[in-house]
Design a protein around this motif. Sequence first.
Motif, PDB file in Angstrom:
ATOM      1  N   LEU A 154      -1.079   3.196   8.123  1.00  0.00           N
ATOM      2  CA  LEU A 154      -1.011   3.794   6.790  1.00  0.00           C
ATOM      3  C   LEU A 154      -2.377   4.319   6.353  1.00  0.00           C
ATOM      4  CD1 LEU A 154       0.767   4.393   4.365  1.00  0.00           C
ATOM      5  CD2 LEU A 154       0.336   2.084   3.538  1.00  0.00           C
TER       6      LEU A 154
ATOM      7  N   ASP B 298      -9.203  -1.476   0.612  1.00  0.00           N
ATOM      8  CA  ASP B 298      -8.630  -2.764   0.974  1.00  0.00           C
ATOM      9  C   ASP B 298      -7.112  -2.678   0.799  1.00  0.00           C
ATOM     10  OD1 ASP B 298      -9.811  -4.206  -2.119  1.00  0.00           O
ATOM     11  OD2 ASP B 298      -7.897  -3.256  -1.708  1.00  0.00           O
ATOM     12  N   ASP B 299      -6.428  -3.728   1.232  1.00  0.00           N
ATOM     13  CA  ASP B 299      -4.965  -3.649   1.278  1.00  0.00           C
ATOM     14  C   ASP B 299      -4.336  -3.376  -0.075  1.00  0.00           C
ATOM     15  OD1 ASP B 299      -4.628  -6.224   3.842  1.00  0.00           O
ATOM     16  OD2 ASP B 299      -5.185  -4.106   3.927  1.00  0.00           O
ATOM     17  N   CYS B 300      -4.883  -3.988  -1.110  1.00  0.00           N
ATOM     18  CA  CYS B 300      -4.310  -3.822  -2.447  1.00  0.00           C
ATOM     19  C   CYS B 300      -4.453  -2.379  -2.900  1.00  0.00           C
ATOM     20  CB  CYS B 300      -5.011  -4.769  -3.417  1.00  0.00           C
ATOM     21  SG  CYS B 300      -4.501  -4.522  -5.111  1.00  0.00           S
TER      22      CYS B 300
ATOM     23  N   LEU C  51      -2.124   0.119  -1.135  1.00  0.00           N
ATOM     24  CA  LEU C  51      -0.756   0.216  -1.633  1.00  0.00           C
ATOM     25  C   LEU C  51      -0.676   1.072  -2.900  1.00  0.00           C
ATOM     26  CD1 LEU C  51       0.652  -3.389  -1.075  1.00  0.00           C
ATOM     27  CD2 LEU C  51       1.029  -1.354   0.294  1.00  0.00           C
ATOM     28  N   GLU C  52      -1.618   0.859  -3.811  1.00  0.00           N
ATOM     29  CA  GLU C  52      -1.609   1.644  -5.047  1.00  0.00           C
ATOM     30  C   GLU C  52      -1.833   3.113  -4.776  1.00  0.00           C
ATOM     31  OE1 GLU C  52      -3.505  -1.718  -7.988  1.00  0.00           O
ATOM     32  OE2 GLU C  52      -4.261   0.332  -8.024  1.00  0.00           O
TER      33      GLU C  52
ATOM     34  N   THR D 208      -1.336   4.667  -2.022  1.00  0.00           N
ATOM     35  CA  THR D 208      -0.195   5.214  -1.278  1.00  0.00           C
ATOM     36  C   THR D 208       0.910   5.640  -2.227  1.00  0.00           C
ATOM     37  OG1 THR D 208      -0.681   3.819   0.626  1.00  0.00           O
ATOM     38  CG2 THR D 208       1.542   4.694   0.468  1.00  0.00           C
ATOM     39  N   ALA D 209       1.211   4.788  -3.203  1.00  0.00           N
ATOM     40  CA  ALA D 209       2.269   5.113  -4.153  1.00  0.00           C
ATOM     41  C   ALA D 209       1.937   6.411  -4.889  1.00  0.00           C
ATOM     42  CB  ALA D 209       2.461   3.960  -5.140  1.00  0.00           C
TER      43      ALA D 209
ATOM     44  N   SER E 181      -9.136  -6.357   5.911  1.00  0.00           N
ATOM     45  CA  SER E 181     -10.377  -6.016   5.229  1.00  0.00           C
ATOM     46  C   SER E 181     -10.824  -7.133   4.309  1.00  0.00           C
ATOM     47  CB  SER E 181     -10.148  -4.741   4.442  1.00  0.00           C
ATOM     48  OG  SER E 181     -11.211  -4.542   3.541  1.00  0.00           O
TER      49      SER E 181
ATOM     50  N   ARG F 136     -13.018  -6.634   2.013  1.00  0.00           N
ATOM     51  CA  ARG F 136     -13.514  -6.033   0.778  1.00  0.00           C
ATOM     52  C   ARG F 136     -12.544  -6.209  -0.364  1.00  0.00           C
ATOM     53  NH1 ARG F 136     -15.518  -0.206   2.623  1.00  0.00           N
ATOM     54  NH2 ARG F 136     -14.637  -0.827   4.578  1.00  0.00           N
TER      55      ARG F 136
ATOM     56  N   ILE G 208      -5.833 -10.694  -4.268  1.00  0.00           N
ATOM     57  CA  ILE G 208      -4.731 -10.419  -5.183  1.00  0.00           C
ATOM     58  C   ILE G 208      -3.665 -11.484  -5.023  1.00  0.00           C
ATOM     59  CG2 ILE G 208      -5.168  -7.958  -5.220  1.00  0.00           C
ATOM     60  CD1 ILE G 208      -2.823  -7.561  -3.396  1.00  0.00           C
TER      61      ILE G 208
ATOM     62  N   LEU H 205       3.527  -4.348  -6.146  1.00  0.00           N
ATOM     63  CA  LEU H 205       3.162  -3.132  -5.428  1.00  0.00           C
ATOM     64  C   LEU H 205       4.201  -2.798  -4.371  1.00  0.00           C
ATOM     65  CD1 LEU H 205      -0.673  -3.668  -4.977  1.00  0.00           C
ATOM     66  CD2 LEU H 205       0.439  -1.926  -6.365  1.00  0.00           C
TER      67      LEU H 205
ATOM     68  N   LYS I 118       7.178  -1.357  -6.005  1.00  0.00           N
ATOM     69  CA  LYS I 118       6.864  -0.017  -6.492  1.00  0.00           C
ATOM     70  C   LYS I 118       6.963   0.991  -5.352  1.00  0.00           C
ATOM     71  CE  LYS I 118       2.959   0.683  -9.081  1.00  0.00           C
ATOM     72  NZ  LYS I 118       1.593   1.223  -9.320  1.00  0.00           N
ATOM     73  N   LEU I 119       6.392   0.610  -4.221  1.00  0.00           N
ATOM     74  CA  LEU I 119       6.449   1.467  -3.036  1.00  0.00           C
ATOM     75  C   LEU I 119       7.891   1.668  -2.599  1.00  0.00           C
ATOM     76  CD1 LEU I 119       3.796   0.810  -0.263  1.00  0.00           C
ATOM     77  CD2 LEU I 119       4.442   2.935  -1.337  1.00  0.00           C
TER      78      LEU I 119
ATOM     79  N   LEU J 193       9.809   4.231  -4.320  1.00  0.00           N
ATOM     80  CA  LEU J 193       9.415   5.610  -4.080  1.00  0.00           C
ATOM     81  C   LEU J 193      10.049   6.188  -2.825  1.00  0.00           C
ATOM     82  CD1 LEU J 193       5.643   5.527  -4.943  1.00  0.00           C
ATOM     83  CD2 LEU J 193       7.395   6.800  -6.134  1.00  0.00           C
TER      84      LEU J 193
ATOM     85  N   THR K  53       7.252   3.466   4.949  1.00  0.00           N
ATOM     86  CA  THR K  53       6.319   4.274   4.159  1.00  0.00           C
ATOM     87  C   THR K  53       5.558   5.233   5.052  1.00  0.00           C
ATOM     88  OG1 THR K  53       6.084   2.441   2.618  1.00  0.00           O
ATOM     89  CG2 THR K  53       4.412   4.148   2.524  1.00  0.00           C
ATOM     90  N   CYS K  54       5.055   4.725   6.174  1.00  0.00           N
ATOM     91  CA  CYS K  54       4.314   5.579   7.104  1.00  0.00           C
ATOM     92  C   CYS K  54       5.209   6.706   7.601  1.00  0.00           C
ATOM     93  CB  CYS K  54       3.812   4.767   8.300  1.00  0.00           C
ATOM     94  SG  CYS K  54       2.495   3.632   7.880  1.00  0.00           S
TER      95      CYS K  54
ATOM     96  N   ILE L 172       5.733   9.296   4.812  1.00  0.00           N
ATOM     97  CA  ILE L 172       4.568  10.158   4.589  1.00  0.00           C
ATOM     98  C   ILE L 172       4.450  11.177   5.708  1.00  0.00           C
ATOM     99  CG2 ILE L 172       2.041  10.233   4.463  1.00  0.00           C
ATOM    100  CD1 ILE L 172       2.035   7.665   2.974  1.00  0.00           C
TER     101      ILE L 172
END
Lengths: 149, 85
Positions: free
Chosen positions: A107, A118-120, A123-124, A126-127, B2, B4, B8, B16, B19-20, B23, B44-45, B48
């Motif tokens: 992705l 980062d992963d979070c 996702l945002e 991507t949407a 990751s 970074r 969450i 999330l 939400k995805l 869509l 999703t991939c 897209i």
Amino acid sequence: MESKSSTTGNRDNPNRNLHGSKTMMASHFLRALFRIQQTSTSSSSAGRSRRIRRAAYASMAYSAGTRRAWSRALLRKLRSRARLRFPRRLSRAATPQRRDMDQAQVLRKLVPGGPSMDDCKLLEETADYIRFLTTQVRLMQTVMDSVSS
Amino acid sequence: MSGRGSRITDEEINELVSKLQSLLPESRRRNTGRVSASKLLKETCSYIKSLHREVDDLSDRLSGLMVTMDSNSPQAEIIRSLLRS
């Protein structure tokens, strides 16, 4: 007033955000189409197609502006005149990718700016990217329909 | 994975993810209930990629149509009126 991008999540109705962007997208794209039509009478169909494709991604990026990581990444690519490439085949091997981690990596290669998210955030972004992409596709279909009728 | 960014919560991930999921077009939503994150990411991939292909395809077709357009043709007028509105 636009909120800063999404560490706290976008509480605005996403459809409302998209509406103003749709108008910008349409007007930007149509203007670009006109320019391309007027300046490419002698160029090849493939060259014109590339310019149209570029205009499509440009309208998406300009209408989303700088509030999104994906649009900032796209704008950077467009301004540097780099080739706009999105991977189609992501693994040469036939091995199916089973783990979540691998799919997130896949992705990341599809969403502009993905590698640094980062992963979070991924996702945002991507949407949001999907919303703008589908809007752009529908816009192009509308133009197709009205021009070919 | 990751390192970074902030940690969450599961709740935020679920939000999330759904939400995805909302869509993705109907035809791709095979389960009505919860779907595994891995499956959703894969869908999703794939979605897209198909959108990217559509942009390419529509660009080709629009390019083909352009040859038939000139500045006085009705099509150009349609576009002009779209720009005005």
